[in-house]
Design a protein around this motif. Sequence first.
Motif, PDB file in Angstrom:
ATOM      1  N   GLY A 399       0.662  -1.281  -0.276  1.00 55.07           N
ATOM      2  CA  GLY A 399       0.036  -0.064  -0.106  1.00 55.07           C
ATOM      3  C   GLY A 399       0.740   1.186  -0.002  1.00 55.07           C
ATOM      4  N   ALA A 400       1.931   1.299   0.809  1.00 57.93           N
ATOM      5  CA  ALA A 400       2.855   2.356   0.821  1.00 57.93           C
ATOM      6  C   ALA A 400       3.728   2.489  -0.308  1.00 57.93           C
ATOM      7  CB  ALA A 400       3.655   2.089   2.146  1.00 57.93           C
ATOM      8  N   HIS A 401       3.830   1.489  -1.259  1.00 52.63           N
ATOM      9  CA  HIS A 401       4.558   1.487  -2.403  1.00 52.63           C
ATOM     10  C   HIS A 401       3.794   0.927  -3.582  1.00 52.63           C
ATOM     11  CE1 HIS A 401       8.157   2.648   0.019  1.00 52.63           C
ATOM     12  NE2 HIS A 401       7.804   1.674   0.957  1.00 52.63           N
ATOM     13  N   PRO A 402       2.936   1.818  -4.185  1.00 52.27           N
ATOM     14  CA  PRO A 402       1.839   0.967  -5.258  1.00 52.27           C
ATOM     15  C   PRO A 402       2.937   0.342  -6.352  1.00 52.27           C
ATOM     16  CG  PRO A 402       1.058   3.231  -4.437  1.00 52.27           C
ATOM     17  CD  PRO A 402       2.445   2.993  -3.529  1.00 52.27           C
ATOM     18  N   GLU A 422      -7.995  -0.720   2.557  1.00 51.40           N
ATOM     19  CA  GLU A 422      -7.797   0.478   2.124  1.00 51.40           C
ATOM     20  C   GLU A 422      -6.738   1.156   1.627  1.00 51.40           C
ATOM     21  OE1 GLU A 422      -8.863   4.309   4.735  1.00 51.40           O
ATOM     22  OE2 GLU A 422     -10.390   2.973   4.804  1.00 51.40           O
ATOM     23  N   ARG A 423      -5.570   0.768   2.473  1.00 49.40           N
ATOM     24  CA  ARG A 423      -4.396   1.084   2.100  1.00 49.40           C
ATOM     25  C   ARG A 423      -3.939   0.744   0.687  1.00 49.40           C
ATOM     26  NH1 ARG A 423      -3.042  -1.041   7.879  1.00 49.40           N
ATOM     27  NH2 ARG A 423      -3.687   0.632   8.968  1.00 49.40           N
ATOM     28  N   LEU A 424      -4.263  -0.598   0.516  1.00 49.39           N
ATOM     29  CA  LEU A 424      -3.875  -1.129  -0.815  1.00 49.39           C
ATOM     30  C   LEU A 424      -4.475  -0.366  -2.024  1.00 49.39           C
ATOM     31  CD1 LEU A 424      -4.196  -5.252  -0.357  1.00 49.39           C
ATOM     32  CD2 LEU A 424      -2.182  -4.027  -1.134  1.00 49.39           C
ATOM     33  N   VAL A 425      -5.649   0.077  -1.893  1.00 49.21           N
ATOM     34  CA  VAL A 425      -6.394   0.693  -2.929  1.00 49.21           C
ATOM     35  C   VAL A 425      -6.169   2.243  -3.061  1.00 49.21           C
ATOM     36  CG1 VAL A 425      -7.830  -1.229  -3.644  1.00 49.21           C
ATOM     37  CG2 VAL A 425      -8.489   0.759  -1.855  1.00 49.21           C
ATOM     38  N   GLY A 426      -5.733   2.684  -1.816  1.00 42.37           N
ATOM     39  CA  GLY A 426      -5.463   3.940  -2.008  1.00 42.37           C
ATOM     40  C   GLY A 426      -6.484   5.055  -1.668  1.00 42.37           C
ATOM     41  N   GLU A 427      -7.808   4.463  -1.057  1.00 41.50           N
ATOM     42  CA  GLU A 427      -8.965   5.306  -0.875  1.00 41.50           C
ATOM     43  C   GLU A 427      -9.917   4.544  -0.056  1.00 41.50           C
ATOM     44  OE1 GLU A 427     -11.883   6.201  -3.978  1.00 41.50           O
ATOM     45  OE2 GLU A 427     -11.417   4.369  -5.129  1.00 41.50           O
ATOM     46  N   PRO A 428     -10.711   5.243   0.874  1.00 41.97           N
ATOM     47  CA  PRO A 428     -11.618   4.562   1.634  1.00 41.97           C
ATOM     48  C   PRO A 428     -12.866   4.386   0.547  1.00 41.97           C
ATOM     49  CG  PRO A 428     -11.513   6.889   2.065  1.00 41.97           C
ATOM     50  CD  PRO A 428     -10.430   6.734   1.142  1.00 41.97           C
ATOM     51  N   ALA A 429     -13.509   3.202   1.086  1.00 40.49           N
ATOM     52  CA  ALA A 429     -14.840   2.818   0.408  1.00 40.49           C
ATOM     53  C   ALA A 429     -16.040   3.704   1.060  1.00 40.49           C
ATOM     54  CB  ALA A 429     -15.201   1.195   0.831  1.00 40.49           C
ATOM     55  N   ARG A 430     -16.812   4.020   0.146  1.00 39.93           N
ATOM     56  CA  ARG A 430     -18.209   4.922   0.691  1.00 39.93           C
ATOM     57  C   ARG A 430     -19.194   3.869   1.324  1.00 39.93           C
ATOM     58  NH1 ARG A 430     -17.539   5.703  -5.031  1.00 39.93           N
ATOM     59  NH2 ARG A 430     -19.452   4.465  -5.578  1.00 39.93           N
ATOM     60  N   ASP A 431     -19.157   2.633   1.147  1.00 39.92           N
ATOM     61  CA  ASP A 431     -19.919   1.678   1.883  1.00 39.92           C
ATOM     62  C   ASP A 431     -19.421   0.350   1.339  1.00 39.92           C
ATOM     63  OD1 ASP A 431     -21.383   1.077  -0.834  1.00 39.92           O
ATOM     64  OD2 ASP A 431     -22.117   3.060  -0.526  1.00 39.92           O
TER      65      ASP A 431
END
Length: 546
Positions: A399-402, A422-431
Amino acid sequence: MKMDRRAAQVTNAPGGPEVSGEPLEALSSRPVHPSEPAEGIEKMKLLSAAQTRALDQATIQAQHITSTDLMERAADAVTSWLLDELLLDYDTAIHVCCGPGNNGGDGLAVARNLHRAGYAVQLWLLPAARHSADFSHQQQQLPAELPAREIDPNKLPALAAGAVVVDALFGTGLSRPLAGVAAALVRHINEAGATVVAVDMPSGLLADAPQPADSAVVRANYTLSFELPKLAFLLPQNAGFVGDWQLLPIGLDPEVIRNTPVDKHFVTAEDLRGRLPKRPKFSHKGTFGHALLLAGSKGKMGAAVLATQACLRAGVGLITTRVPAVGYDILQISAPEAMCLADSASDHISELPELTPYAAIGIGPGLGQHDDTREVLHQLLTTATVPLVIDADALNLLGAHPELQKLLPPDSLLTPHPKEFERLVGEPARDDYHRLEQLRAFVGRTSCYCIIKGAYTVLAAPDGTLYFNSTGNPGMATGGSGDVLTGLLLALRAHKNLSPLDAALLGLHAHGRAGDLALPHTGHTGLLASDIVRFIGPALEELMSE
């Protein structure tokens, strides 16, 4: 509630109770059309709302029955559950709340069944300008002694705290949030403190989409689904609405289910039993693979120990665990069955060992995120030619090094919890629905297998198919549980006779099942990750072929 009822029982009959006054006991002699499981991982398909409605219609055509017959089966199944599981007293206040569609028709038939069984039922109808044909038919069959009262928005039904409310307002056909008197009634039910049983779906809950904020949704104690579960039942954001969900067979046509294409499955023991080959009499430690585990750092050696022990309990032939020098004595004492390779660095892993001997490699538990360790991960991703299981700090490094994600070998298995994902994809999920979309996009981009851990842990295959696990319990929400899963999956990936999908599904099921087997000995509060390790063997044994 204690039951003091007559011997009358309701079965899942094709024709349902006759309105001419046939004794309820006579229903038990009627034929039933049980659902038969399909081949492969097909038994618990997760259908969309549209597919569910199509399945009803296809069943009606295939079995030469009417829609009313199918509705009677559903009502009989609900009635049987209410009588058998809630143990109702005859003086229990039972309120059946019905909407204007077929879900309301189910409720009308349930109310009629309960009335005929001798229970005091109060039947409430939501005001509506139009009703479905089956609703109207069921309304015509109500006995005169069972009045159906239309709900007055200015004077909602009085619901005592000890009452039972059967929610048959809206089912899977709902496509928008509730409003007006329907929303007011739902909020009134939620505030009553009654035992709420939802028929098919909690009213107001959307089957295929996230709930708008502050929308009115019934908070059911129990949800009774027909034949198959719904995706909505498996998502954390809906737990407060669904409660304890149950599946009631009503004879939906098995061939239609088998031929309905889906990309989501709820995986049970029946799907997996026999997929783990039985151990041959003349097998030896080389038969079941040699695994390498890269794990541990100063202060986090427990993760390496738990993953190693789990790998051993899952039947790996041999395991070598690479640990920092500080962990050498710890691992040798805690897992004497394992071989230990000590790194030249004291507190973290700084070197990748020779990979030739190994059938599968796991990395991550307790690893830390030192720059040296990141370089080890980079080397592993670029040189490994065997299956990889990637967890914990290895995921955090990805996640830190895409740029490292582009190096993931196809069919690697990643095991994040929601925050790691969430760290892997770089954004929080809306739901939760959006998170599933993110998961599918991730496996499509990387050609890997990826799970998101939690209740009903979900596995995404590279083709985007989702598999929800059916085992496990809240006691497993404890430190080290994920490390145990990594070791278990590593052992199965080292097994030469298992496909990547089977290894992942077997591992998820056995992990949760081991926690379920441990639960009677520990209780939810006292369950430790090491307790899960103890029961991995029996959990896998249940899945072995004969």
